[in-house]
Scaffold this motif. Structure first.
Motif, mmCIF file in Angstrom:
data_model
loop_
_atom_site.group_PDB
_atom_site.id
_atom_site.type_symbol
_atom_site.label_atom_id
_atom_site.label_comp_id
_atom_site.label_asym_id
_atom_site.label_seq_id
_atom_site.Cartn_x
_atom_site.Cartn_y
_atom_site.Cartn_z
ATOM 1 N N THR A 226 0.866 -1.421 0.037
ATOM 2 C CA THR A 226 -0.068 0.138 -0.091
ATOM 3 C C THR A 226 0.884 1.288 0.008
ATOM 4 O OG1 THR A 226 -0.132 0.139 2.517
ATOM 5 C CG2 THR A 226 -1.855 -1.269 1.496
ATOM 6 N N GLY A 227 2.028 1.360 0.249
ATOM 7 C CA GLY A 227 2.850 2.286 0.494
ATOM 8 C C GLY A 227 2.749 3.068 1.809
ATOM 9 N N ALA A 228 1.654 2.522 2.564
ATOM 10 C CA ALA A 228 1.701 3.203 3.923
ATOM 11 C C ALA A 228 2.530 2.921 4.868
ATOM 12 C CB ALA A 228 0.082 2.737 4.497
ATOM 13 N N TYR A 229 2.743 3.670 6.029
ATOM 14 C CA TYR A 229 3.646 3.166 7.039
ATOM 15 C C TYR A 229 3.228 1.803 7.470
ATOM 16 C CZ TYR A 229 5.509 7.918 7.556
ATOM 17 O OH TYR A 229 6.218 9.090 7.420
ATOM 18 N N ASN A 230 4.266 1.037 8.102
ATOM 19 C CA ASN A 230 3.749 -0.451 8.507
ATOM 20 C C ASN A 230 3.445 -0.499 9.920
ATOM 21 O OD1 ASN A 230 6.353 -0.435 9.710
ATOM 22 N ND2 ASN A 230 7.412 -1.635 7.989
ATOM 23 N N LYS A 231 3.392 -1.719 10.420
ATOM 24 C CA LYS A 231 3.154 -1.778 11.994
ATOM 25 C C LYS A 231 4.084 -1.154 12.947
ATOM 26 C CE LYS A 231 0.965 -5.260 14.925
ATOM 27 N NZ LYS A 231 0.592 -6.926 15.074
ATOM 28 N N GLU A 232 5.430 -1.633 12.668
ATOM 29 C CA GLU A 232 6.632 -1.306 13.275
ATOM 30 C C GLU A 232 6.504 0.341 13.437
ATOM 31 O OE1 GLU A 232 6.878 -3.553 10.919
ATOM 32 O OE2 GLU A 232 6.927 -5.116 12.416
ATOM 33 N N SER A 233 6.446 1.166 12.308
ATOM 34 C CA SER A 233 6.181 2.538 12.167
ATOM 35 C C SER A 233 5.083 3.154 13.073
ATOM 36 C CB SER A 233 6.247 3.039 10.844
ATOM 37 O OG SER A 233 7.336 2.478 10.089
ATOM 38 N N PHE A 234 3.800 2.234 13.212
ATOM 39 C CA PHE A 234 2.700 2.709 13.776
ATOM 40 C C PHE A 234 3.057 2.904 15.027
ATOM 41 C CE2 PHE A 234 -0.804 1.144 16.308
ATOM 42 C CZ PHE A 234 -1.758 2.184 16.259
ATOM 43 N N TYR A 235 3.709 1.853 15.893
ATOM 44 C CA TYR A 235 4.022 1.950 17.283
ATOM 45 C C TYR A 235 4.916 3.100 17.603
ATOM 46 C CZ TYR A 235 1.451 -2.368 17.916
ATOM 47 O OH TYR A 235 0.231 -3.157 17.836
ATOM 48 N N PHE A 297 -0.896 7.899 8.164
ATOM 49 C CA PHE A 297 -1.784 6.818 7.782
ATOM 50 C C PHE A 297 -0.803 5.572 7.806
ATOM 51 C CE2 PHE A 297 -3.252 4.087 4.262
ATOM 52 C CZ PHE A 297 -4.410 3.665 4.592
ATOM 53 N N PHE A 298 -1.416 4.159 8.213
ATOM 54 C CA PHE A 298 -0.604 3.029 8.630
ATOM 55 C C PHE A 298 -1.509 1.932 7.986
ATOM 56 C CE2 PHE A 298 0.219 6.300 11.807
ATOM 57 C CZ PHE A 298 1.408 6.257 11.885
ATOM 58 N N ARG A 299 -0.882 0.883 7.779
ATOM 59 C CA ARG A 299 -1.515 -0.618 7.540
ATOM 60 C C ARG A 299 -0.717 -1.430 8.636
ATOM 61 N NH1 ARG A 299 -0.484 -5.268 3.052
ATOM 62 N NH2 ARG A 299 -2.049 -6.727 3.619
ATOM 63 N N ILE A 300 -1.635 -1.739 9.466
ATOM 64 C CA ILE A 300 -1.063 -2.519 10.790
ATOM 65 C C ILE A 300 -1.276 -3.981 10.751
ATOM 66 C CG2 ILE A 300 -1.010 -0.294 12.172
ATOM 67 C CD1 ILE A 300 -3.738 -1.193 13.239
ATOM 68 N N GLY A 301 -2.031 -4.406 9.684
ATOM 69 C CA GLY A 301 -2.295 -5.702 9.550
ATOM 70 C C GLY A 301 -2.939 -6.326 8.073
ATOM 71 N N GLY A 302 -3.519 -7.496 7.888
ATOM 72 C CA GLY A 302 -4.081 -7.718 6.728
ATOM 73 C C GLY A 302 -4.942 -6.757 6.069
ATOM 74 N N ASP A 303 -6.170 -6.364 6.911
ATOM 75 C CA ASP A 303 -6.991 -5.567 6.484
ATOM 76 C C ASP A 303 -7.395 -4.616 7.280
ATOM 77 O OD1 ASP A 303 -8.411 -7.262 7.905
ATOM 78 O OD2 ASP A 303 -10.343 -6.974 6.965
ATOM 79 N N GLU A 304 -6.162 -4.327 8.290
ATOM 80 C CA GLU A 304 -6.394 -3.380 9.378
ATOM 81 C C GLU A 304 -5.604 -1.937 9.008
ATOM 82 O OE1 GLU A 304 -6.992 -5.871 13.262
ATOM 83 O OE2 GLU A 304 -5.441 -6.174 12.225
ATOM 84 N N LEU A 305 -6.267 -0.929 9.088
ATOM 85 C CA LEU A 305 -5.654 0.344 8.858
ATOM 86 C C LEU A 305 -5.605 1.187 10.021
ATOM 87 C CD1 LEU A 305 -7.201 0.971 5.425
ATOM 88 C CD2 LEU A 305 -5.039 -0.103 5.876
ATOM 89 N N ALA A 306 -4.847 2.217 10.036
ATOM 90 C CA ALA A 306 -4.865 3.024 11.315
ATOM 91 C C ALA A 306 -4.491 4.377 10.862
ATOM 92 C CB ALA A 306 -3.717 2.747 12.554
ATOM 93 N N ILE A 307 -4.949 5.341 11.713
ATOM 94 C CA ILE A 307 -4.622 6.854 11.373
ATOM 95 C C ILE A 307 -4.194 7.582 12.799
ATOM 96 C CG2 ILE A 307 -5.352 9.369 10.618
ATOM 97 C CD1 ILE A 307 -7.150 7.600 8.587
#
Length: 390
Positions: A226-235, A297-307
């Motif tokens: 997706t080009g979004a930040y990943n889970k590690e970046s999210f935390y 904006f982040f993708r933190i899982g399979g179909d899970e996103l976060a902002i």
């Protein structure tokens, strides 16, 4: 003599390498800033597109550096010393752009012409300055258009440059041509070629290393699909937002987003379509996010996103815009866009002075997850909001 040769050789090498590094990394910085490609992967050796004004400024700078290089010639014998002022013209085209090379060449010709005017240079000097500079510029632009690899490009430019210089030297010195002049020309060409090749090797390897580091960085920070930040970046960013809230009294908000029918999409259309759905939806979020510089904006899982928003209030129309975009997405010919709905758990966190600050990052995430679960339980395709003081 040897010490003078080495000093001049190393100084010229250092000036040229530093100048072209300045060109490349200035272009890279400008490219990243203007095109906002921090969420994208940069292809190795990709041509960096920069603004016209930046091309002009860089060209003027490199042209002036060419002039300074011409003032530090490399002595090889008792005859004429080696002048490598033309080398940056090639590199300004190859690692910059044709326009940068044109401005570099014109600046070099102009500054040397002024010098020749005041110091009454020989006509051959003036002709040599213009002819070789323009010749290298034309060769460089042709190489750039053919998109040659670095090794082939520099060898091609070097061979043609030596041929042209030999032709001009023969034309000017035809009547006085002798064995001593031929030996001098060979030594001259050897020094010129070695400096050209060493400079090219250093620049190419340094830039390749830089690009690989960037790829490694992006692969560890961004989600490849997706080009979004990943889970590690999210935390990581969630910790930053939390610490700013605690220590700088700044509010922020966290949204956890989940597809309502992603399993059904995969089962009905296949996983390739599912990946395309994720990519297109993420693009919708990212295009909408550009209007709000305070969110990530982040993708933190399979179909899970976060902002994560670093502001006190969520733009009320943000998710309305997203929902409108989702209904207009063109995924597949027979794809049912009614399947594209999202459940969102949203928490607004406001720092409160003189509070005990008992809530931590894990609890914040849990609260947003609970809000998401409530949105699912209440019928999906909706936003559940919570306000919390920390």
């Amino acid at each position: 003599m040897i010490i003078n040769f080495l000093n001049s050789y190393i100084i010229n090498l250092a000036i040229i390498v530093a100048t072209i590094f300045g060109l490349y990394f200035s272009s890279l910085k400008h490219y990243l800033t203007n095109d906002e490609v921090e969420v994208e992967f940069i292809e190795p050796s990709a041509k960096l597109k920069i603004s016209f004004s930046t091309e002009i400024i860089l060209g003027l700078f490199i042209g002036l550096m060419c002039f300074f290089i011409s003032m530090n010639r490399i002595p090889v014998d008792n005859m004429r010393s080696v002048d490598v002022r033309y080398l940056p013209v090639y590199f300004s085209v190859y690692y910059g752009s044709p326009m940068t090379g044109i401005v570099t060449a014109l600046t070099l010709i102009g500054t040397k012409s002024i010098e020749y005017y005041f110091f009454e240079a020989l006509p051959s000097e003036i002709i040599n300055n213009v002819a070789i500079t323009i010749a290298i510029l034309i060769i460089s632009i042709l190489i750039d258009k053919k998109q040659m690899k670095p090794k082939k490009a520099i060898l091609t430019c070097l061979i043609y440059t030596i041929i042209i210089r030999f032709f001009l030297a023969t034309l000017v010195l035809f009547k006085d041509l002798n064995l001593e002049l031929m030996i001098h020309f060979c030594l001259h060409s050897l020094v010129f070629s070695s400096l050209f090749l060493i400079t090219g090797w250093l620049l190419n390897n340094a830039i390749i290393i830089s690009e690989r580091i960037h790829v490694y960085r992006t692969s560890s920070v961004f989600d490849s699909l997706t080009g979004a930040y990943n889970k590690e970046s999210f935390y990581f960013f969630l910790d930053i937002a939390y610490n700013q809230a605690i220590h700088e009294n700044k509010a922020f908000s966290l949204a956890l987003i989940d597809f309502d029918n992603f399993k059904e999409i995969n089962d009905t259309y296949g996983h390739l379509v599912g990946d395309k759905v994720l990519s297109e939806v993420a693009s919708s979020f990212q295009s909408c996010s550009k209007k709000f510089s305070s969110l990530q904006f982040f993708r933190i899982g399979g179909d899970e996103l976060a902002i994560i928003w670093k502001q006190e209030e969520i733009p009320s129309n943000y998710f309305k815009i997203i929902n409108t975009k989702l209904k207009k997405l063109e995924i597949e010919k027979d794809f049912d866009n009614d399947l594209l709905s999202l459940s969102i758990g949203l928490v607004h966190l406001s720092p409160q002075q003189k509070s005990e600050k008992t809530i931590n990052v894990k609890q914040i995430f849990r609260l947003a997850d609970e809000a998401l679960y409530e949105a699912k339980k209440a019928g999906k395709n909706q936003v559940i909001e919570k306000n919390i003081t920390i």
